[in-house]
Design a protein around this motif. Sequence first.
Motif, PDB file in Angstrom:
ATOM      1  N   GLY A  80       0.804  -1.216   0.000  1.00 45.50           N
ATOM      2  CA  GLY A  80       0.000   0.000   0.000  1.00 45.50           C
ATOM      3  C   GLY A  80       0.834   1.261   0.000  1.00 45.50           C
ATOM      4  O   GLY A  80       0.504   2.244  -0.690  1.00 45.50           O
ATOM      5  N   LEU A  81       1.938   1.266   0.744  1.00 44.92           N
ATOM      6  CA  LEU A  81       2.832   2.431   0.764  1.00 44.92           C
ATOM      7  C   LEU A  81       3.649   2.516  -0.525  1.00 44.92           C
ATOM      8  O   LEU A  81       3.748   3.582  -1.139  1.00 44.92           O
ATOM      9  CB  LEU A  81       3.781   2.353   1.966  1.00 44.92           C
ATOM     10  N   ALA A  82       4.250   1.391  -0.921  1.00 46.74           N
ATOM     11  CA  ALA A  82       5.150   1.397  -2.074  1.00 46.74           C
ATOM     12  C   ALA A  82       4.440   1.738  -3.373  1.00 46.74           C
ATOM     13  O   ALA A  82       5.038   2.315  -4.293  1.00 46.74           O
ATOM     14  CB  ALA A  82       5.838   0.041  -2.209  1.00 46.74           C
ATOM     15  N   PHE A  83       3.156   1.391  -3.468  1.00 42.64           N
ATOM     16  CA  PHE A  83       2.411   1.617  -4.693  1.00 42.64           C
ATOM     17  C   PHE A  83       1.807   3.023  -4.776  1.00 42.64           C
ATOM     18  O   PHE A  83       1.114   3.331  -5.740  1.00 42.64           O
ATOM     19  CB  PHE A  83       1.298   0.579  -4.839  1.00 42.64           C
ATOM     20  N   THR A  84       2.034   3.852  -3.773  1.00 40.96           N
ATOM     21  CA  THR A  84       1.419   5.192  -3.753  1.00 40.96           C
ATOM     22  C   THR A  84       2.409   6.310  -3.397  1.00 40.96           C
ATOM     23  O   THR A  84       2.643   7.211  -4.196  1.00 40.96           O
ATOM     24  CB  THR A  84       0.247   5.234  -2.752  1.00 40.96           C
ATOM     25  N   ILE A  85       3.006   6.264  -2.221  1.00 44.91           N
ATOM     26  CA  ILE A  85       3.821   7.368  -1.707  1.00 44.91           C
ATOM     27  C   ILE A  85       4.971   7.773  -2.628  1.00 44.91           C
ATOM     28  O   ILE A  85       5.213   8.975  -2.831  1.00 44.91           O
ATOM     29  CB  ILE A  85       4.369   7.029  -0.297  1.00 44.91           C
ATOM     30  N   PRO A  86       5.736   6.828  -3.222  1.00 41.17           N
ATOM     31  CA  PRO A  86       6.841   7.248  -4.097  1.00 41.17           C
ATOM     32  C   PRO A  86       6.403   8.117  -5.268  1.00 41.17           C
ATOM     33  O   PRO A  86       7.240   8.791  -5.888  1.00 41.17           O
ATOM     34  CB  PRO A  86       7.432   5.912  -4.573  1.00 41.17           C
ATOM     35  N   GLY A  87       5.104   8.102  -5.588  1.00 38.33           N
ATOM     36  CA  GLY A  87       4.615   8.982  -6.645  1.00 38.33           C
ATOM     37  C   GLY A  87       4.876  10.447  -6.341  1.00 38.33           C
ATOM     38  O   GLY A  87       5.015  11.270  -7.258  1.00 38.33           O
ATOM     39  N   ILE A  88       4.954  10.796  -5.060  1.00 37.27           N
ATOM     40  CA  ILE A  88       5.266  12.176  -4.669  1.00 37.27           C
ATOM     41  C   ILE A  88       6.629  12.559  -5.205  1.00 37.27           C
ATOM     42  O   ILE A  88       6.817  13.647  -5.779  1.00 37.27           O
ATOM     43  CB  ILE A  88       5.241  12.328  -3.132  1.00 37.27           C
ATOM     44  N   TRP A  89       7.614  11.681  -5.032  1.00 40.16           N
ATOM     45  CA  TRP A  89       8.984  12.007  -5.434  1.00 40.16           C
ATOM     46  C   TRP A  89       9.180  11.879  -6.935  1.00 40.16           C
ATOM     47  O   TRP A  89      10.083  12.491  -7.500  1.00 40.16           O
ATOM     48  CB  TRP A  89       9.958  11.108  -4.660  1.00 40.16           C
ATOM     49  N   ILE A  90       8.334  11.062  -7.586  1.00 39.17           N
ATOM     50  CA  ILE A  90       8.372  11.014  -9.050  1.00 39.17           C
ATOM     51  C   ILE A  90       7.830  12.314  -9.625  1.00 39.17           C
ATOM     52  O   ILE A  90       8.368  12.862 -10.595  1.00 39.17           O
ATOM     53  CB  ILE A  90       7.544   9.810  -9.556  1.00 39.17           C
ATOM     54  N   VAL A 359       0.355  16.913  -2.626  1.00 41.86           N
ATOM     55  CA  VAL A 359       1.097  15.972  -1.791  1.00 41.86           C
ATOM     56  C   VAL A 359       0.139  15.190  -0.899  1.00 41.86           C
ATOM     57  O   VAL A 359       0.234  13.961  -0.775  1.00 41.86           O
ATOM     58  CB  VAL A 359       2.148  16.706  -0.932  1.00 41.86           C
ATOM     59  N   GLU A 360      -0.798  15.909  -0.287  1.00 45.81           N
ATOM     60  CA  GLU A 360      -1.748  15.268   0.614  1.00 45.81           C
ATOM     61  C   GLU A 360      -2.670  14.301  -0.129  1.00 45.81           C
ATOM     62  O   GLU A 360      -3.198  13.357   0.466  1.00 45.81           O
ATOM     63  CB  GLU A 360      -2.568  16.324   1.349  1.00 45.81           C
ATOM     64  N   SER A 361      -2.862  14.520  -1.436  1.00 46.05           N
ATOM     65  CA  SER A 361      -3.666  13.596  -2.232  1.00 46.05           C
ATOM     66  C   SER A 361      -3.040  12.203  -2.251  1.00 46.05           C
ATOM     67  O   SER A 361      -3.728  11.182  -2.210  1.00 46.05           O
ATOM     68  CB  SER A 361      -3.825  14.117  -3.657  1.00 46.05           C
ATOM     69  N   PHE A 362      -1.702  12.176  -2.304  1.00 52.18           N
ATOM     70  CA  PHE A 362      -1.013  10.891  -2.253  1.00 52.18           C
ATOM     71  C   PHE A 362      -1.226  10.217  -0.896  1.00 52.18           C
ATOM     72  O   PHE A 362      -1.308   8.989  -0.816  1.00 52.18           O
ATOM     73  CB  PHE A 362       0.483  11.083  -2.507  1.00 52.18           C
ATOM     74  N   TYR A 363      -1.311  11.016   0.152  1.00 45.52           N
ATOM     75  CA  TYR A 363      -1.554  10.454   1.482  1.00 45.52           C
ATOM     76  C   TYR A 363      -2.929   9.773   1.537  1.00 45.52           C
ATOM     77  O   TYR A 363      -3.082   8.699   2.138  1.00 45.52           O
ATOM     78  CB  TYR A 363      -1.482  11.539   2.559  1.00 45.52           C
ATOM     79  N   VAL A 364      -3.921  10.410   0.920  1.00 46.59           N
ATOM     80  CA  VAL A 364      -5.262   9.818   0.862  1.00 46.59           C
ATOM     81  C   VAL A 364      -5.197   8.453   0.173  1.00 46.59           C
ATOM     82  O   VAL A 364      -5.709   7.449   0.686  1.00 46.59           O
ATOM     83  CB  VAL A 364      -6.243  10.741   0.114  1.00 46.59           C
ATOM     84  N   ALA A 365      -4.541   8.424  -0.989  1.00 46.91           N
ATOM     85  CA  ALA A 365      -4.427   7.172  -1.741  1.00 46.91           C
ATOM     86  C   ALA A 365      -3.682   6.113  -0.933  1.00 46.91           C
ATOM     87  O   ALA A 365      -4.045   4.924  -0.960  1.00 46.91           O
ATOM     88  CB  ALA A 365      -3.714   7.426  -3.063  1.00 46.91           C
ATOM     89  N   ALA A 366      -2.647   6.533  -0.211  1.00 46.93           N
ATOM     90  CA  ALA A 366      -1.833   5.584   0.544  1.00 46.93           C
ATOM     91  C   ALA A 366      -2.618   4.951   1.687  1.00 46.93           C
ATOM     92  O   ALA A 366      -2.541   3.739   1.912  1.00 46.93           O
ATOM     93  CB  ALA A 366      -0.586   6.279   1.084  1.00 46.93           C
ATOM     94  N   VAL A 367      -3.374   5.758   2.426  1.00 53.44           N
ATOM     95  CA  VAL A 367      -4.171   5.222   3.536  1.00 53.44           C
ATOM     96  C   VAL A 367      -5.140   4.159   3.022  1.00 53.44           C
ATOM     97  O   VAL A 367      -5.258   3.063   3.596  1.00 53.44           O
ATOM     98  CB  VAL A 367      -4.942   6.351   4.247  1.00 53.44           C
ATOM     99  N   VAL A 368      -5.829   4.469   1.944  1.00 50.60           N
ATOM    100  CA  VAL A 368      -6.810   3.535   1.381  1.00 50.60           C
ATOM    101  C   VAL A 368      -6.127   2.276   0.861  1.00 50.60           C
ATOM    102  O   VAL A 368      -6.607   1.153   1.078  1.00 50.60           O
ATOM    103  CB  VAL A 368      -7.618   4.218   0.265  1.00 50.60           C
ATOM    104  N   ALA A 369      -4.988   2.446   0.177  1.00 49.54           N
ATOM    105  CA  ALA A 369      -4.267   1.289  -0.359  1.00 49.54           C
ATOM    106  C   ALA A 369      -3.759   0.388   0.759  1.00 49.54           C
ATOM    107  O   ALA A 369      -3.793  -0.841   0.645  1.00 49.54           O
ATOM    108  CB  ALA A 369      -3.105   1.755  -1.234  1.00 49.54           C
ATOM    109  N   VAL A 370      -3.276   0.991   1.850  1.00 47.35           N
ATOM    110  CA  VAL A 370      -2.810   0.196   2.986  1.00 47.35           C
ATOM    111  C   VAL A 370      -3.964  -0.612   3.579  1.00 47.35           C
ATOM    112  O   VAL A 370      -3.835  -1.814   3.846  1.00 47.35           O
ATOM    113  CB  VAL A 370      -2.178   1.106   4.063  1.00 47.35           C
ATOM    114  N   ALA A 371      -5.102   0.049   3.802  1.00 50.91           N
ATOM    115  CA  ALA A 371      -6.266  -0.639   4.368  1.00 50.91           C
ATOM    116  C   ALA A 371      -6.736  -1.765   3.453  1.00 50.91           C
ATOM    117  O   ALA A 371      -7.012  -2.886   3.898  1.00 50.91           O
ATOM    118  CB  ALA A 371      -7.397   0.356   4.619  1.00 50.91           C
ATOM    119  N   ALA A 372      -6.830  -1.479   2.148  1.00 52.25           N
ATOM    120  CA  ALA A 372      -7.283  -2.490   1.186  1.00 52.25           C
ATOM    121  C   ALA A 372      -6.285  -3.642   1.082  1.00 52.25           C
ATOM    122  O   ALA A 372      -6.674  -4.808   0.940  1.00 52.25           O
ATOM    123  CB  ALA A 372      -7.498  -1.850  -0.181  1.00 52.25           C
ATOM    124  N   GLY A 373      -4.995  -3.308   1.132  1.00 49.05           N
ATOM    125  CA  GLY A 373      -3.974  -4.346   1.070  1.00 49.05           C
ATOM    126  C   GLY A 373      -4.030  -5.269   2.270  1.00 49.05           C
ATOM    127  O   GLY A 373      -3.978  -6.496   2.133  1.00 49.05           O
TER     128      GLY A 373
END
Length: 540
Positions: A80-90, A359-373
Motif C-alpha cells: 500500500g505504501l510502495a504503490f502510492t507514496i513514491p509517486g510524490i517524489w516522481i 502531496v496530501e492527495s497521495f496520502y489519501v491514496a496511501a491510507v486507502v491502499a494500505v487498508a485495502a492491502g
Amino acid sequence: MNNSDQRQLTVRSLVLGVIGSVIITMSSMYIALRLSSLPWPIIFVALASMFSLKLMGNTNLNEINVTHTAMSAGAMVSGGLAFTIPGIWIMMPEEKPSFPVILAISVGGTILGLIFTVFIRKYFVEEKELEYPMGQAAADTLRAGDEGGQKAKTLFTALGITGVFTIFRDWLHKIPGAWMSKKAATYGSSAGIWFSPMMIGVGFLLGPSLIFIWFLGAVLGDFGILFLGVKGGFLTTPEAVSLKASLGIGMMVGCGLGIIIKGILPKLKDIFTASFSAQGGNDIALRPSLTGVIVIAIAAIFATVCNMGIGASVITIVGAWLAVSMSSESVGTTGVNPMEIFGMLVMLCARAITSVGSVESFYVAAVVAVAAGLVGDVMNDFKVGYSFGTSPKDQWIAEAVGGIAGAVAAAAALMAVYTAYGPEAIGGPEFPAAQAAAVASMVSGISNLPAFIVGIVAATVLYCRGLPVMTLGLGVYLPAYLSLTASLGGLIRFFVDRRGKKVPESKAVEKGTLIASGCLGGEAVVGVVISIILAIQTIR
C-alpha cells in the motif's frame, strides 16, 4: 500433530508472527519498488510457521494458522505504501519525506483495515463463501503437510518444480518472463502470455465460469475498445487506452457500490450488532465507544499531522470502508488485489470535493491502499481459518499485532530506501515503482469521465442483479496478458472437470487442485525468498 489440541493464540505464535512480519514486510517494500509487483506471502509464511512450530513440538493446525496470520500481515501494508507514496517524489522530487507522516499513514491505514475487517469477514468468507484461491492454496498446503501421504507428495512435487522454474525465470533469467504480441502493442494492447504457473493455478482454482467472465472483460477491453476502436478509426490509441482504463476503474467502483447496496446495507443492523456486541466466544467483537474514539483520533491525526484537512480525512475513512469491500470481493473471486486503484479512486473523490493539496492527495491514496492491502491479505487468512475451524477472534488479534508491527517496519523500510538511494532513483530503472507513477499521473483526474461514470452505473446494476461484475471489470482494466494466462488455467480446469465426470474414481479434479495449489505455492515462496535475498544484498 494433534489438531484436537485447542491451543491457538499463544505467546510463541505472536513472537514468531511479529519477527516474521518485520522480515517479510521489509523485503516486500524492496521488491514492490524494484519489480513493481508483490507476491502473496501467505503460502511462504504458512510453511515457515508449520516448520518452525513443528520443531518446537506440540502444535496443531490452528496454532500454525494463527502464527502465519500474524506473519503475513505487514507485506501488503508495504504494498500500500510502495504503490502510492513514491509517486510524490516522481512528480515532485524536491519534496522531502517526513517519517512521522509516513508512519501515521501506515499505522492509521492498518488500524482502519483491522476495524473494517470485523464488519465484513463473516459476509464474504462464511455467507458468500468466495473462493479466495490463495487462501485455499494455503489451506491445501498445510493440510497436505500435516497429513502426509500421496496428497502431500503431489502438492510438494508441484511446488518444487514450480519453485525451480521461478528461480530460472526471476533469478537466473534463463526463462523469459512473458511473450508479448508486438502487433497488439501497436493498438495499445498488452496481449500476450505471462509465463506464470501461479496465475495458471489461479485460473484453475477459480474454474471455467469465473474465468470466462474474466476473459470476456479482457476481450471487451482489448479487442472491443483498443483493436476495433483504433482499427476502425473511431479512436486514437491514447484515446482508446484512456477509455479502457477509465471504464475498467469505473466498473470496479460500481462493484464496490453494489457490494454496499446489496450485501452490506440490508444487513447493516445485524453486522453492527454482532460486531459491537460484548459477547465472548470466538467471534470478533468491538466496543462501540472505543471504536468511535479510535476512528475520530485517526481522522484528527490525518487532518493535522498529515495536513489532509477534516474533509479529506473523513472522505478517506469512508472511502477506505468502500475500498476494503472491493478488495475482499476482488481477492475472493480472482486472487488479484489492485489496492493502488482503490486508493486512486478515493483520492480523486477527495480532490473533487475538497481542496486537498497535491502531496496530501497521495496520502489519501496511501491510507486507502494500505487498508485495502491489509484486508485482502487477512481475508485469505480467514478463508484458511474457516476451513480449519480456527477462532476468528484469535486470528484477528494475531493480524492486529503482526499488522501494526509490519506498519512500523514498512514506514521504516520506505524511509531507508529513500535515504540510501535518494529521490532521483525512485521512478528510474533501479526502482521504477510503476504503480506509484500511475497514481502520480492520476492526480490530475480521471482521463475519461463519461466512461468512468458509465462503468460505475453499469457495474452497480449488474452486481445487484447477481452477476460477477468485479471479475468482468478486472478483465477490462488489467493488462491482457494476466487475463489470458489465467484463462489457460480455466481452460485446463474445463477439461479436467469433463474427465472427472466421466471417470469419477480418477479423482482428477482433486489432484488438479493440489497441483494448482502447488503452482501458487512454488512461485509465491520463491518470489518471497528472492525478495529477501535482494533486500539483504542491498543492505550490504
